[in-house]
Design a protein around this motif. Structure first.
Motif, PDB file in Angstrom:
ATOM      1  N   ALA A   6       0.823  -1.214   0.000  1.00 32.05           N
ATOM      2  CA  ALA A   6       0.000   0.000   0.000  1.00 32.05           C
ATOM      3  C   ALA A   6       0.855   1.261   0.000  1.00 32.05           C
ATOM      4  O   ALA A   6       0.563   2.225  -0.720  1.00 32.05           O
ATOM      5  CB  ALA A   6      -0.927  -0.013   1.214  1.00 32.05           C
ATOM      6  N   VAL A   7       1.920   1.265   0.793  1.00 30.17           N
ATOM      7  CA  VAL A   7       2.803   2.432   0.838  1.00 30.17           C
ATOM      8  C   VAL A   7       3.477   2.646  -0.511  1.00 30.17           C
ATOM      9  O   VAL A   7       3.609   3.780  -0.995  1.00 30.17           O
ATOM     10  CB  VAL A   7       3.848   2.263   1.958  1.00 30.17           C
ATOM     11  CG1 VAL A   7       4.904   3.356   1.878  1.00 30.17           C
ATOM     12  CG2 VAL A   7       3.169   2.301   3.321  1.00 30.17           C
ATOM     13  N   ALA A   8       3.885   1.552  -1.144  1.00 25.06           N
ATOM     14  CA  ALA A   8       4.530   1.676  -2.450  1.00 25.06           C
ATOM     15  C   ALA A   8       3.570   2.216  -3.505  1.00 25.06           C
ATOM     16  O   ALA A   8       3.963   3.013  -4.366  1.00 25.06           O
ATOM     17  CB  ALA A   8       5.081   0.320  -2.885  1.00 25.06           C
ATOM     18  N   LEU A   9       2.312   1.807  -3.445  1.00 23.58           N
ATOM     19  CA  LEU A   9       1.346   2.236  -4.452  1.00 23.58           C
ATOM     20  C   LEU A   9       0.799   3.634  -4.194  1.00 23.58           C
ATOM     21  O   LEU A   9       0.209   4.230  -5.104  1.00 23.58           O
ATOM     22  CB  LEU A   9       0.186   1.235  -4.515  1.00 23.58           C
ATOM     23  CG  LEU A   9       0.536  -0.150  -5.058  1.00 23.58           C
ATOM     24  CD1 LEU A   9      -0.678  -1.060  -4.998  1.00 23.58           C
ATOM     25  CD2 LEU A   9       1.053  -0.052  -6.487  1.00 23.58           C
ATOM     26  N   THR A  10       0.952   4.165  -2.994  1.00 31.00           N
ATOM     27  CA  THR A  10       0.482   5.519  -2.690  1.00 31.00           C
ATOM     28  C   THR A  10       1.608   6.541  -2.719  1.00 31.00           C
ATOM     29  O   THR A  10       1.353   7.727  -2.460  1.00 31.00           O
ATOM     30  CB  THR A  10      -0.198   5.542  -1.310  1.00 31.00           C
ATOM     31  OG1 THR A  10       0.693   4.998  -0.323  1.00 31.00           O
ATOM     32  CG2 THR A  10      -1.495   4.750  -1.326  1.00 31.00           C
ATOM     33  N   ALA A  11       2.816   6.102  -3.004  1.00 28.91           N
ATOM     34  CA  ALA A  11       3.933   7.043  -3.089  1.00 28.91           C
ATOM     35  C   ALA A  11       3.738   7.972  -4.279  1.00 28.91           C
ATOM     36  O   ALA A  11       3.259   7.569  -5.337  1.00 28.91           O
ATOM     37  CB  ALA A  11       5.252   6.287  -3.203  1.00 28.91           C
ATOM     38  N   GLN A  12       4.104   9.236  -4.100  1.00 31.80           N
ATOM     39  CA  GLN A  12       3.882  10.232  -5.151  1.00 31.80           C
ATOM     40  C   GLN A  12       4.713   9.949  -6.399  1.00 31.80           C
ATOM     41  O   GLN A  12       4.275  10.201  -7.518  1.00 31.80           O
ATOM     42  CB  GLN A  12       4.212  11.629  -4.612  1.00 31.80           C
ATOM     43  CG  GLN A  12       3.279  12.090  -3.497  1.00 31.80           C
ATOM     44  CD  GLN A  12       3.613  13.480  -3.005  1.00 31.80           C
ATOM     45  OE1 GLN A  12       4.599  14.085  -3.428  1.00 31.80           O
ATOM     46  NE2 GLN A  12       2.776  14.006  -2.121  1.00 31.80           N
ATOM     47  N   ARG A  13       5.900   9.425  -6.241  1.00 30.48           N
ATOM     48  CA  ARG A  13       6.791   9.202  -7.373  1.00 30.48           C
ATOM     49  C   ARG A  13       6.657   7.809  -7.982  1.00 30.48           C
ATOM     50  O   ARG A  13       7.425   7.449  -8.873  1.00 30.48           O
ATOM     51  CB  ARG A  13       8.234   9.433  -6.938  1.00 30.48           C
ATOM     52  CG  ARG A  13       8.501  10.853  -6.430  1.00 30.48           C
ATOM     53  CD  ARG A  13       9.945  11.008  -5.996  1.00 30.48           C
ATOM     54  NE  ARG A  13      10.193  12.354  -5.482  1.00 30.48           N
ATOM     55  CZ  ARG A  13      11.360  12.768  -5.003  1.00 30.48           C
ATOM     56  NH1 ARG A  13      12.397  11.902  -4.963  1.00 30.48           N
ATOM     57  NH2 ARG A  13      11.515  13.995  -4.566  1.00 30.48           N
ATOM     58  N   ALA A  14       5.714   7.029  -7.496  1.00 25.32           N
ATOM     59  CA  ALA A  14       5.544   5.676  -8.029  1.00 25.32           C
ATOM     60  C   ALA A  14       4.972   5.722  -9.436  1.00 25.32           C
ATOM     61  O   ALA A  14       4.144   6.576  -9.757  1.00 25.32           O
ATOM     62  CB  ALA A  14       4.637   4.862  -7.112  1.00 25.32           C
ATOM     63  N   ARG A  15       5.415   4.804 -10.274  1.00 26.92           N
ATOM     64  CA  ARG A  15       4.947   4.705 -11.651  1.00 26.92           C
ATOM     65  C   ARG A  15       4.276   3.354 -11.861  1.00 26.92           C
ATOM     66  O   ARG A  15       4.617   2.372 -11.227  1.00 26.92           O
ATOM     67  CB  ARG A  15       6.127   4.847 -12.629  1.00 26.92           C
ATOM     68  CG  ARG A  15       6.811   6.207 -12.577  1.00 26.92           C
ATOM     69  CD  ARG A  15       5.892   7.316 -13.081  1.00 26.92           C
ATOM     70  NE  ARG A  15       6.569   8.611 -13.093  1.00 26.92           N
ATOM     71  CZ  ARG A  15       6.527   9.470 -12.076  1.00 26.92           C
ATOM     72  NH1 ARG A  15       5.853   9.149 -10.971  1.00 26.92           N
ATOM     73  NH2 ARG A  15       7.151  10.636 -12.156  1.00 26.92           N
ATOM     74  N   GLY A  16       3.331   3.329 -12.786  1.00 24.66           N
ATOM     75  CA  GLY A  16       2.621   2.090 -13.086  1.00 24.66           C
ATOM     76  C   GLY A  16       1.732   1.616 -11.956  1.00 24.66           C
ATOM     77  O   GLY A  16       1.636   0.404 -11.706  1.00 24.66           O
ATOM     78  N   LYS A  17       1.058   2.528 -11.264  1.00 27.55           N
ATOM     79  CA  LYS A  17       0.250   2.151 -10.105  1.00 27.55           C
ATOM     80  C   LYS A  17      -0.926   1.264 -10.497  1.00 27.55           C
ATOM     81  O   LYS A  17      -1.245   0.303  -9.795  1.00 27.55           O
ATOM     82  CB  LYS A  17      -0.253   3.413  -9.403  1.00 27.55           C
ATOM     83  CG  LYS A  17       0.833   4.265  -8.780  1.00 27.55           C
ATOM     84  CD  LYS A  17       0.228   5.471  -8.076  1.00 27.55           C
ATOM     85  CE  LYS A  17       1.308   6.338  -7.447  1.00 27.55           C
ATOM     86  NZ  LYS A  17       0.755   7.520  -6.751  1.00 27.55           N
ATOM     87  N   THR A  18      -1.573   1.589 -11.611  1.00 23.44           N
ATOM     88  CA  THR A  18      -2.747   0.806 -12.013  1.00 23.44           C
ATOM     89  C   THR A  18      -2.372  -0.635 -12.317  1.00 23.44           C
ATOM     90  O   THR A  18      -3.021  -1.588 -11.852  1.00 23.44           O
ATOM     91  CB  THR A  18      -3.405   1.445 -13.243  1.00 23.44           C
ATOM     92  OG1 THR A  18      -3.772   2.799 -12.938  1.00 23.44           O
ATOM     93  CG2 THR A  18      -4.644   0.663 -13.644  1.00 23.44           C
ATOM     94  N   ALA A  19      -1.313  -0.828 -13.098  1.00 27.18           N
ATOM     95  CA  ALA A  19      -0.874  -2.187 -13.419  1.00 27.18           C
ATOM     96  C   ALA A  19      -0.426  -2.926 -12.170  1.00 27.18           C
ATOM     97  O   ALA A  19      -0.707  -4.124 -12.002  1.00 27.18           O
ATOM     98  CB  ALA A  19       0.262  -2.132 -14.445  1.00 27.18           C
ATOM     99  N   ALA A  20       0.276  -2.218 -11.260  1.00 25.11           N
ATOM    100  CA  ALA A  20       0.742  -2.864 -10.032  1.00 25.11           C
ATOM    101  C   ALA A  20      -0.427  -3.283  -9.155  1.00 25.11           C
ATOM    102  O   ALA A  20      -0.395  -4.354  -8.548  1.00 25.11           O
ATOM    103  CB  ALA A  20       1.667  -1.916  -9.265  1.00 25.11           C
ATOM    104  N   ARG A  21      -1.458  -2.468  -9.074  1.00 19.78           N
ATOM    105  CA  ARG A  21      -2.627  -2.838  -8.271  1.00 19.78           C
ATOM    106  C   ARG A  21      -3.296  -4.091  -8.820  1.00 19.78           C
ATOM    107  O   ARG A  21      -3.728  -4.954  -8.048  1.00 19.78           O
ATOM    108  CB  ARG A  21      -3.618  -1.679  -8.235  1.00 19.78           C
ATOM    109  CG  ARG A  21      -3.142  -0.480  -7.431  1.00 19.78           C
ATOM    110  CD  ARG A  21      -4.215   0.574  -7.320  1.00 19.78           C
ATOM    111  NE  ARG A  21      -3.739   1.757  -6.607  1.00 19.78           N
ATOM    112  CZ  ARG A  21      -4.488   2.799  -6.260  1.00 19.78           C
ATOM    113  NH1 ARG A  21      -5.777   2.790  -6.573  1.00 19.78           N
ATOM    114  NH2 ARG A  21      -3.970   3.820  -5.613  1.00 19.78           N
TER     115      ARG A  21
END
Length: 314
Positions: A113-128
């Motif tokens: 959850a922390v990784a997916l809510t990070a501001q600089r994270a990329r590809g959040k939709t695919a990762a979820r």
């Protein structure tokens, strides 16, 4: 011939009367809908939860074997159960399994959850989507997958170890290693749902807290420890509570993974109840074990809810 014309006052009265009838009809529907949903929920709860509980309690006081007549034996099933070493072994192994599975699952879900809510994270939709797939897999299928991965003679993990020059690890014949694999499989399967809970909780933490902490020079770990964790404390209690109850009732995944093995060393309490009731046909005796498990689960829930209330009071 005379024409009758209605006065503006009478027309306004008819409009007001129609409006009142429409509002009364809407209010009656609004009152009726909650009543219907409440009654339906109460009926389903009584049919699928309350009645089976009462039936199980009544069976626990008899020597019912699944057929024929049953005889009332009072508390003798409970007395025999408290002297059953197999029951204590299964209960102890279940508590040990929950002691490791709950923290591992909690940490994994929170990290995702922390990784997916990070501001600089990329590809959040695919990762979820990727992270959520394990939750869609049946526990039986998940158990079979992990059994194939950690098989001693055919498993993928031991195959990689042999390629690297090591010896095969006895994942299935060593009780502790077998339990370790079960903990990993449980964390893998349940982390996705808890991840969604944590994502919603982290999103509700005010962004101004992080901005102020960053201006004060706080690093990422300090912001996580002093802002994120306190902000998601109610969700953490909920996740721990649900994970604890799920771990104490685990059956399908363990049954497909190792069947409680090696031998019966990793047989959990629900497996013990299943084998006692359906394989040995001791329905009354198994019902008594189920009632004890119910009490244990209620105690766990009450303790965690009281801890949550104390933290909120602070």
């Amino acid at each position: 011939m005379t024409l009758r014309t209605s006065s503006p006052a009478s027309s306004a009265q008819r409009v007001k009367g129609a409006g009142r009838r429409v509002r009364r009809g809407r209010r009656s529907r609004y009152r009726l809908a909650p009543f219907i949903f409440t009654v339906a929920t109460a009926v389903l709860f009584g049919l699928f939860f309350l009645w089976p509980g009462v039936l199980g309690l009544s069976y626990s006081l008899t020597d019912f074997r699944g057929w024929g007549d049953s005889e009332f034996v009072g508390l003798s099933n409970y007395g025999d159960l408290f002297g059953d070493s197999e029951f204590y072994q299964s209960l102890g192994r279940t508590l040990l399994y929950a002691l490791f599975a709950v923290p591992v699952g909690y940490c994994l879900a929170l990290a995702m959850a922390v990784a997916l809510t990070a501001q600089r994270a990329r590809g959040k939709t695919a990762a979820r989507i990727i992270f959520f797939v394990p939750w869609l897999v049946s526990p039986i299928v998940a158990g079979v997958i992990w059994r194939w991965m950690f098989g001693e003679s055919f498993g993928f993990v031991n195959y990689i170890i042999r390629l690297l020059g090591g010896d095969a690890v006895p994942w299935a014949t060593n009780a502790d290693l077998s339990l370790f694999v079960a903990v990993l499989a449980s964390a893998w399967g349940g982390a996705a749902f808890n991840m969604l809970l944590f994502i919603a909780a982290i999103s509700n933490v005010p962004k101004s807290y992080y901005e102020a902490a960053e201006l004060d020079g706080a690093n990422g770990w300090q912001r996580f420890w002093y802002i994120t964790l306190p902000g998601i404390a109610p969700t953490s209690v909920l996740v721990i509570l649900l994970s604890s109850l799920t771990a104490m009732k685990e059956f399908a995944m363990i049954q497909a993974l190792n069947g409680g093995g090696p031998g019966t060393q990793n047989r959990l309490i629900v497996q013990y109840i299943y084998e006692t009731g359906f394989e040995r046909s001791l329905i009354g005796y198994a019902s008594a074990a189920s009632m004890i498990l119910l009490v244990i689960l209620m105690i766990i829930a009450i303790i965690q809810l009281r801890i949550s209330k104390r933290k909120n009071a602070w």
